[in-house]
Write a protein that holds these residues in place. Structure first.
Motif, mmCIF file in Angstrom:
data_model
loop_
_atom_site.group_PDB
_atom_site.id
_atom_site.type_symbol
_atom_site.label_atom_id
_atom_site.label_comp_id
_atom_site.label_asym_id
_atom_site.label_seq_id
_atom_site.Cartn_x
_atom_site.Cartn_y
_atom_site.Cartn_z
ATOM 1 N N GLY A 128 0.838 -1.196 0.000
ATOM 2 C CA GLY A 128 0.000 0.000 0.000
ATOM 3 C C GLY A 128 0.870 1.241 0.000
ATOM 4 N N GLU A 129 0.628 2.128 -0.947
ATOM 5 C CA GLU A 129 1.368 3.389 -1.004
ATOM 6 C C GLU A 129 0.630 4.423 -0.164
ATOM 7 O OE1 GLU A 129 2.990 6.682 -4.224
ATOM 8 O OE2 GLU A 129 1.967 4.895 -4.941
ATOM 9 N N HIS A 130 1.377 5.133 0.699
ATOM 10 C CA HIS A 130 0.736 6.137 1.557
ATOM 11 C C HIS A 130 1.613 7.359 1.719
ATOM 12 C CE1 HIS A 130 3.003 5.284 5.356
ATOM 13 N NE2 HIS A 130 3.188 4.132 4.763
ATOM 14 N N GLU A 131 1.039 8.390 2.309
ATOM 15 C CA GLU A 131 1.743 9.655 2.516
ATOM 16 C C GLU A 131 2.622 9.563 3.757
ATOM 17 O OE1 GLU A 131 -1.418 12.457 2.772
ATOM 18 O OE2 GLU A 131 -2.261 11.797 0.869
ATOM 19 N N ALA A 132 3.693 10.342 3.768
ATOM 20 C CA ALA A 132 4.676 10.277 4.857
ATOM 21 C C ALA A 132 4.092 10.640 6.217
ATOM 22 C CB ALA A 132 5.857 11.191 4.541
ATOM 23 N N ASP A 133 3.077 11.473 6.266
ATOM 24 C CA ASP A 133 2.532 11.885 7.557
ATOM 25 C C ASP A 133 1.518 10.882 8.116
ATOM 26 O OD1 ASP A 133 0.637 12.422 5.628
ATOM 27 O OD2 ASP A 133 -0.076 14.250 6.595
ATOM 28 N N ARG A 134 1.327 9.774 7.475
ATOM 29 C CA ARG A 134 0.355 8.757 7.908
ATOM 30 C C ARG A 134 1.064 7.601 8.601
ATOM 31 N NH1 ARG A 134 -3.711 12.055 7.733
ATOM 32 N NH2 ARG A 134 -4.133 12.846 5.666
ATOM 33 N N ILE A 135 1.628 7.874 9.759
ATOM 34 C CA ILE A 135 2.418 6.862 10.458
ATOM 35 C C ILE A 135 1.568 5.750 11.070
ATOM 36 C CG2 ILE A 135 4.333 8.417 10.929
ATOM 37 C CD1 ILE A 135 3.196 8.688 13.781
ATOM 38 N N VAL A 137 7.741 -1.075 6.544
ATOM 39 C CA VAL A 137 7.612 0.195 5.837
ATOM 40 C C VAL A 137 8.877 0.336 4.999
ATOM 41 C CG1 VAL A 137 7.480 2.689 6.093
ATOM 42 C CG2 VAL A 137 6.223 1.214 7.667
ATOM 43 N N SER A 138 8.704 0.711 3.736
ATOM 44 C CA SER A 138 9.872 0.868 2.870
ATOM 45 C C SER A 138 9.632 2.006 1.877
ATOM 46 C CB SER A 138 10.173 -0.439 2.127
ATOM 47 O OG SER A 138 9.135 -0.736 1.231
ATOM 48 N N ARG A 139 10.677 2.321 1.132
ATOM 49 C CA ARG A 139 10.588 3.337 0.081
ATOM 50 C C ARG A 139 11.012 2.691 -1.233
ATOM 51 N NH1 ARG A 139 9.692 8.488 1.311
ATOM 52 N NH2 ARG A 139 9.939 9.118 3.475
ATOM 53 N N ASP A 140 10.326 3.089 -2.301
ATOM 54 C CA ASP A 140 10.681 2.611 -3.625
ATOM 55 C C ASP A 140 10.444 3.747 -4.609
ATOM 56 O OD1 ASP A 140 11.346 0.823 -5.735
ATOM 57 O OD2 ASP A 140 9.207 0.545 -6.136
ATOM 58 N N ARG A 141 11.528 4.209 -5.240
ATOM 59 C CA ARG A 141 11.447 5.306 -6.223
ATOM 60 C C ARG A 141 10.708 6.518 -5.667
ATOM 61 N NH1 ARG A 141 9.623 0.719 -9.611
ATOM 62 N NH2 ARG A 141 11.523 -0.236 -10.321
ATOM 63 N N GLY A 142 10.999 6.862 -4.419
ATOM 64 C CA GLY A 142 10.398 8.031 -3.795
ATOM 65 C C GLY A 142 9.018 7.802 -3.204
ATOM 66 N N ARG A 143 8.472 6.618 -3.361
ATOM 67 C CA ARG A 143 7.148 6.309 -2.809
ATOM 68 C C ARG A 143 7.321 5.681 -1.430
ATOM 69 N NH1 ARG A 143 3.762 2.613 -6.264
ATOM 70 N NH2 ARG A 143 5.397 1.182 -5.707
ATOM 71 N N LEU A 144 6.483 6.072 -0.478
ATOM 72 C CA LEU A 144 6.486 5.462 0.851
ATOM 73 C C LEU A 144 5.473 4.330 0.846
ATOM 74 C CD1 LEU A 144 7.611 5.551 3.708
ATOM 75 C CD2 LEU A 144 5.775 7.112 4.308
ATOM 76 N N GLU A 160 -1.156 -4.436 -5.186
ATOM 77 C CA GLU A 160 -0.841 -3.077 -4.758
ATOM 78 C C GLU A 160 -2.125 -2.254 -4.650
ATOM 79 O OE1 GLU A 160 2.965 -1.057 -6.011
ATOM 80 O OE2 GLU A 160 1.491 0.019 -7.224
ATOM 81 N N PHE A 161 -2.153 -1.341 -3.680
ATOM 82 C CA PHE A 161 -3.307 -0.464 -3.507
ATOM 83 C C PHE A 161 -2.849 0.897 -3.004
ATOM 84 C CE2 PHE A 161 -2.630 -2.320 0.602
ATOM 85 C CZ PHE A 161 -3.043 -1.392 1.542
ATOM 86 N N ALA A 162 -3.702 1.887 -3.205
ATOM 87 C CA ALA A 162 -3.441 3.228 -2.677
ATOM 88 C C ALA A 162 -4.015 3.279 -1.268
ATOM 89 C CB ALA A 162 -4.102 4.277 -3.560
ATOM 90 N N PHE A 163 -3.157 3.471 -0.283
ATOM 91 C CA PHE A 163 -3.584 3.506 1.122
ATOM 92 C C PHE A 163 -3.977 4.943 1.446
ATOM 93 C CE2 PHE A 163 -2.475 0.855 5.113
ATOM 94 C CZ PHE A 163 -3.736 1.093 5.624
ATOM 95 N N ASP A 164 -4.995 5.422 0.762
ATOM 96 C CA ASP A 164 -5.429 6.807 0.917
ATOM 97 C C ASP A 164 -6.352 6.968 2.125
ATOM 98 O OD1 ASP A 164 -7.968 5.881 0.046
ATOM 99 O OD2 ASP A 164 -7.454 6.301 -2.026
#
Length: 137
Positions: free
Chosen positions: A47-54, A77-84, A119-123
């Protein structure tokens, strides 16, 4: 040179001897490195999420427990090509598929070495839906 044997997961105890915690029925969380060593071709849900969503990794872990995973699993938690990213890996494909149904993940072929990948958007909408679902369990 002697061939090295692959480390095996420890034998599972009888179901009655396992500690039961908030919906755990068979699977257990294990450290990421251990899971991928024990099960080299396990199943990945990202799941891709924003940095402030700890809170997202903790929320995903609570969901996996509520879904009563049958096999071992891990979260990181990891980073890939600038994505958290928050990633969950599963020994059992059915556990991964149940999670993908809940979060609305779609199949991808982005990373090498995984049996399946979703994969999903963890919005914020997905996170709120998960929080509400967890309050019902």
């Amino acid at each position: 040179m002697a061939e090295r044997k692959k480390a095996r997961p420890p034998a599972r105890r009888a179901a009655a001897a396992k500690p039961v915690a908030r919906g755990v029925s068979g699977g257990r969380p294990v450290p990421w490195e251990r899971l991928v060593r024990w099960y080299p071709a396990c199943h990945l849900v990202t799941g891709e999420h924003e940095a402030d969503r700890i809170d997202r990794p903790k929320l995903l872990g609570r969901l996996i427990v509520a879904l009563r995973a049958k096999g071992d699993w891990a979260i990181r938690v990891s980073r890939d090509r600038g994505r958290l990213l928050v990633q969950a890996a599963f020994e059992d494909e059915n556990d991964a598929l149940r999670l993908t149904e809940v979060v609305g993940a779609r199949p991808v072929r982005r990373y090498v070495g995984w049996a399946t990948q979703q994969e999903f958007a963890f919005d914020p909408e997905v996170a709120e839906r998960l929080r509400k679902a967890l309050m019902l369990t």
